[in-house]
Design a protein around this motif. Sequence first.
Motif, PDB file in Angstrom:
ATOM      1  N   TYR A 141       0.737  -1.076  -0.107  1.00  0.00           N
ATOM      2  CA  TYR A 141       0.114  -0.079  -0.027  1.00  0.00           C
ATOM      3  C   TYR A 141       0.903   1.192   0.001  1.00  0.00           C
ATOM      4  N   ALA A 142       0.362   2.519  -0.385  1.00  0.00           N
ATOM      5  CA  ALA A 142       0.977   3.787  -0.597  1.00  0.00           C
ATOM      6  C   ALA A 142       0.320   4.826   0.269  1.00  0.00           C
ATOM      7  N   THR A 143       1.101   5.312   0.958  1.00  0.00           N
ATOM      8  CA  THR A 143       0.748   6.502   1.652  1.00  0.00           C
ATOM      9  C   THR A 143       1.311   7.976   1.259  1.00  0.00           C
ATOM     10  N   SER A 144       0.233   9.079   1.263  1.00  0.00           N
ATOM     11  CA  SER A 144       0.624  10.326   1.130  1.00  0.00           C
ATOM     12  C   SER A 144       0.695  11.260   2.366  1.00  0.00           C
ATOM     13  N   GLY A 145       1.561  12.190   2.370  1.00  0.00           N
ATOM     14  CA  GLY A 145       1.761  13.154   3.374  1.00  0.00           C
ATOM     15  C   GLY A 145       3.007  14.116   2.959  1.00  0.00           C
ATOM     16  N   GLU A 146       4.122  14.155   3.562  1.00  0.00           N
ATOM     17  CA  GLU A 146       4.958  15.032   3.318  1.00  0.00           C
ATOM     18  C   GLU A 146       5.894  14.408   2.149  1.00  0.00           C
ATOM     19  N   ILE A 147       5.823  13.076   1.899  1.00  0.00           N
ATOM     20  CA  ILE A 147       6.287  12.374   0.844  1.00  0.00           C
ATOM     21  C   ILE A 147       5.336  11.178   0.315  1.00  0.00           C
ATOM     22  N   CYS A 148       5.748  10.523  -0.815  1.00  0.00           N
ATOM     23  CA  CYS A 148       5.043   9.430  -1.166  1.00  0.00           C
ATOM     24  C   CYS A 148       5.896   8.147  -0.583  1.00  0.00           C
ATOM     25  N   ILE A 158       9.148   0.524   2.207  1.00  0.00           N
ATOM     26  CA  ILE A 158      10.383  -0.119   1.236  1.00  0.00           C
ATOM     27  C   ILE A 158      10.861   0.926   0.460  1.00  0.00           C
ATOM     28  N   ARG A 159       9.940   1.922   0.084  1.00  0.00           N
ATOM     29  CA  ARG A 159      10.411   2.869  -0.876  1.00  0.00           C
ATOM     30  C   ARG A 159       9.781   4.316  -0.416  1.00  0.00           C
ATOM     31  N   THR A 160      10.810   5.269  -0.807  1.00  0.00           N
ATOM     32  CA  THR A 160      10.263   6.566  -0.667  1.00  0.00           C
ATOM     33  C   THR A 160      10.462   7.376  -2.122  1.00  0.00           C
ATOM     34  N   ILE A 161       9.320   8.198  -2.405  1.00  0.00           N
ATOM     35  CA  ILE A 161       9.571   8.882  -3.788  1.00  0.00           C
ATOM     36  C   ILE A 161       9.073  10.221  -3.474  1.00  0.00           C
ATOM     37  N   GLU A 162       9.670  11.159  -4.060  1.00  0.00           N
ATOM     38  CA  GLU A 162       9.347  12.679  -3.688  1.00  0.00           C
ATOM     39  C   GLU A 162       9.997  13.536  -5.029  1.00  0.00           C
ATOM     40  N   TRP A 163       9.142  14.707  -5.302  1.00  0.00           N
ATOM     41  CA  TRP A 163       9.493  15.297  -6.445  1.00  0.00           C
ATOM     42  C   TRP A 163       9.209  16.857  -6.067  1.00  0.00           C
ATOM     43  N   GLY A 164       9.907  17.588  -5.174  1.00  0.00           N
ATOM     44  CA  GLY A 164       9.654  18.796  -5.217  1.00  0.00           C
ATOM     45  C   GLY A 164       8.513  19.587  -4.763  1.00  0.00           C
ATOM     46  N   ALA A 165       7.502  18.739  -3.803  1.00  0.00           N
ATOM     47  CA  ALA A 165       6.189  19.248  -3.286  1.00  0.00           C
ATOM     48  C   ALA A 165       6.337  19.426  -2.004  1.00  0.00           C
ATOM     49  N   ASN A 208       0.933  -1.230 -11.386  1.00  0.00           N
ATOM     50  CA  ASN A 208       2.097  -0.721 -10.926  1.00  0.00           C
ATOM     51  C   ASN A 208       2.198   0.898 -10.826  1.00  0.00           C
ATOM     52  N   ILE A 209       0.981   1.436 -11.471  1.00  0.00           N
ATOM     53  CA  ILE A 209       0.969   2.955 -11.881  1.00  0.00           C
ATOM     54  C   ILE A 209       0.205   3.722 -10.671  1.00  0.00           C
ATOM     55  N   LEU A 210       0.422   4.568  -9.968  1.00  0.00           N
ATOM     56  CA  LEU A 210      -0.222   5.410  -8.928  1.00  0.00           C
ATOM     57  C   LEU A 210       0.075   6.962  -9.168  1.00  0.00           C
ATOM     58  N   SER A 211      -0.822   7.529  -8.692  1.00  0.00           N
ATOM     59  CA  SER A 211      -0.897   8.996  -8.713  1.00  0.00           C
ATOM     60  C   SER A 211      -1.129   9.710  -7.364  1.00  0.00           C
ATOM     61  N   SER A 212      -0.670  11.146  -7.484  1.00  0.00           N
ATOM     62  CA  SER A 212      -0.833  11.713  -6.144  1.00  0.00           C
ATOM     63  C   SER A 212      -1.279  13.330  -6.418  1.00  0.00           C
ATOM     64  N   CYS A 213      -2.060  13.821  -5.712  1.00  0.00           N
ATOM     65  CA  CYS A 213      -2.192  15.485  -5.646  1.00  0.00           C
ATOM     66  C   CYS A 213      -1.319  16.173  -4.913  1.00  0.00           C
ATOM     67  N   ALA A 214      -0.427  17.270  -5.307  1.00  0.00           N
ATOM     68  CA  ALA A 214       0.237  17.727  -4.256  1.00  0.00           C
ATOM     69  C   ALA A 214      -0.237  19.349  -4.169  1.00  0.00           C
ATOM     70  N   SER A 215       0.355  19.811  -3.110  1.00  0.00           N
ATOM     71  CA  SER A 215      -0.121  21.179  -2.492  1.00  0.00           C
ATOM     72  C   SER A 215       0.551  22.206  -3.490  1.00  0.00           C
ATOM     73  N   ASP A 216       1.476  21.881  -4.286  1.00  0.00           N
ATOM     74  CA  ASP A 216       1.963  22.748  -5.261  1.00  0.00           C
ATOM     75  C   ASP A 216       0.988  23.059  -6.707  1.00  0.00           C
ATOM     76  N   ARG A 217      -0.224  22.541  -6.337  1.00  0.00           N
ATOM     77  CA  ARG A 217      -1.006  22.534  -7.386  1.00  0.00           C
ATOM     78  C   ARG A 217      -0.832  21.318  -8.639  1.00  0.00           C
ATOM     79  N   SER A 218      -0.117  20.529  -8.252  1.00  0.00           N
ATOM     80  CA  SER A 218       0.387  19.352  -9.401  1.00  0.00           C
ATOM     81  C   SER A 218      -0.319  17.895  -9.082  1.00  0.00           C
ATOM     82  N   ILE A 219      -0.285  17.576 -10.219  1.00  0.00           N
ATOM     83  CA  ILE A 219      -0.800  15.949 -10.302  1.00  0.00           C
ATOM     84  C   ILE A 219       0.426  15.276 -10.695  1.00  0.00           C
ATOM     85  N   ILE A 220       0.869  14.386  -9.914  1.00  0.00           N
ATOM     86  CA  ILE A 220       2.151  13.617  -9.939  1.00  0.00           C
ATOM     87  C   ILE A 220       1.732  11.998 -10.178  1.00  0.00           C
ATOM     88  N   LEU A 221       2.484  11.461 -11.278  1.00  0.00           N
ATOM     89  CA  LEU A 221       2.350  10.068 -11.649  1.00  0.00           C
ATOM     90  C   LEU A 221       3.598   9.422 -11.275  1.00  0.00           C
TER      91      LEU A 221
END
Length: 445
Positions: free
Chosen positions: A171-178, A189-196, A210-223
Amino acid sequence: MKVKILTRNPDEYLRETKLDIHKVQRNYDPDLHPFEAAREYTRALNAVKLEKVFAKPFVGNLDGHRDGVSILAKHPKKLSTLISGAYDGEVRVWDLPRRMCLREFIAHDGIVRGIVYSPKGERFITVGDDKCIKTWNSIAPQFGEDEEPINTILSKTVLTGISHHLKKPIYATSGEICQLWEESRNEPIRTIEWGADSLHDISFNPVETNILSSCASDRSIILYDMREKLPLRKVIMKLRTNKLSWNPMEPFIFTCANEDYNLYTFDTRSLKHPTNVHVDHVAAVTYIDYAPTGKEFVSCSYDKSIRIFECAKGHSREIYHTKRMQRLTCVSWSLDNKYILSGSDEMNIRIWKARASEKLGPLKPRERAALRYSEALKEKFASHPQIKRIARHRQVPKHIYNAQGELRTIKMKLKRKEDNRRAHSKPGEVPFVPERRKHVVKEQQ
């Protein structure tokens, strides 16, 4: 030796419901029916009027929470089970047919931010404002035993959402990082972040798992791709996206609910602009969920209404509202494609029909045939002005009606201003920008 005999099939001359009533034999020669179109138009008009008469979408409610409902979760295998989380940290398990609460317990200190089932439904995982990830058993404890989680993980960062892989125990969680977690481990097992700064929603693709997406506070949608070390792509909108939902039938299509009152459908193969813009809400859209058919989706908003959209159309086909329902926080489409569940901040969960005039319960063969005939007639005469007017008419609350007029005035003012600038400028200096290209700032890879 062959003996030829005369035979008649009773299905050809007797009705299927009563064996003593004979069918009416008809000659469909158009020369014998000069008023066929007029007769069908009258039947279509009556059918669309009767649809309005029988449009009673509200089925019932689940009352019991002592604070606003923050999240809903469907069981992947059972249609009758629903889990809800509230702002006071309480989690309730509901039996939908009986509208009863089966279990209730305090899961977190603070708001329950996310609830998700494991793929087979034997466990569910909750996350809250107390930075805890708790795994619970789907089977209620024995009488007299306390509700205790199977496992508790204390995260190092704030958690705002959770999504489970459709097949694997990941499972994946969102917060300060993915963060990606495995059910058997207490460390990501893994941490992914991209400047948000923070992520407030995350969702696994139900087809391309295997694909997931998130909504970030900098108005972006990240795949993201689980198999890659870095995120795949990012699209930045003009305003923040609150919730994202993948189409369960088309793995490359997703729709996001935005703060600018609209919903945007994107194709992951080209994120430069949305493939469709869905308008009608008059306040920030907070949640979205697709129907299991992938042809429709439901959204809820701070304007105290629920709207149902067809994927290919920009305007909603239905709006649900009540006097007591306040700002909506979550909405869910049942897996049998018949009901919609909504949670709002006045502590109530409501059950709606997905099609407002649909009859609940078994249908007789002739009744089913009559309904099919009515649907075919409404589709045939859908472009007729009188039938279109009746079919699209909806009674909306006064605050929504007034807000729609105000938004219409603002849009016309901006359009008039742009036309005046274009008329008094050099050719090509004020280019025409299509509506679908206005809301995306840029795409990053």
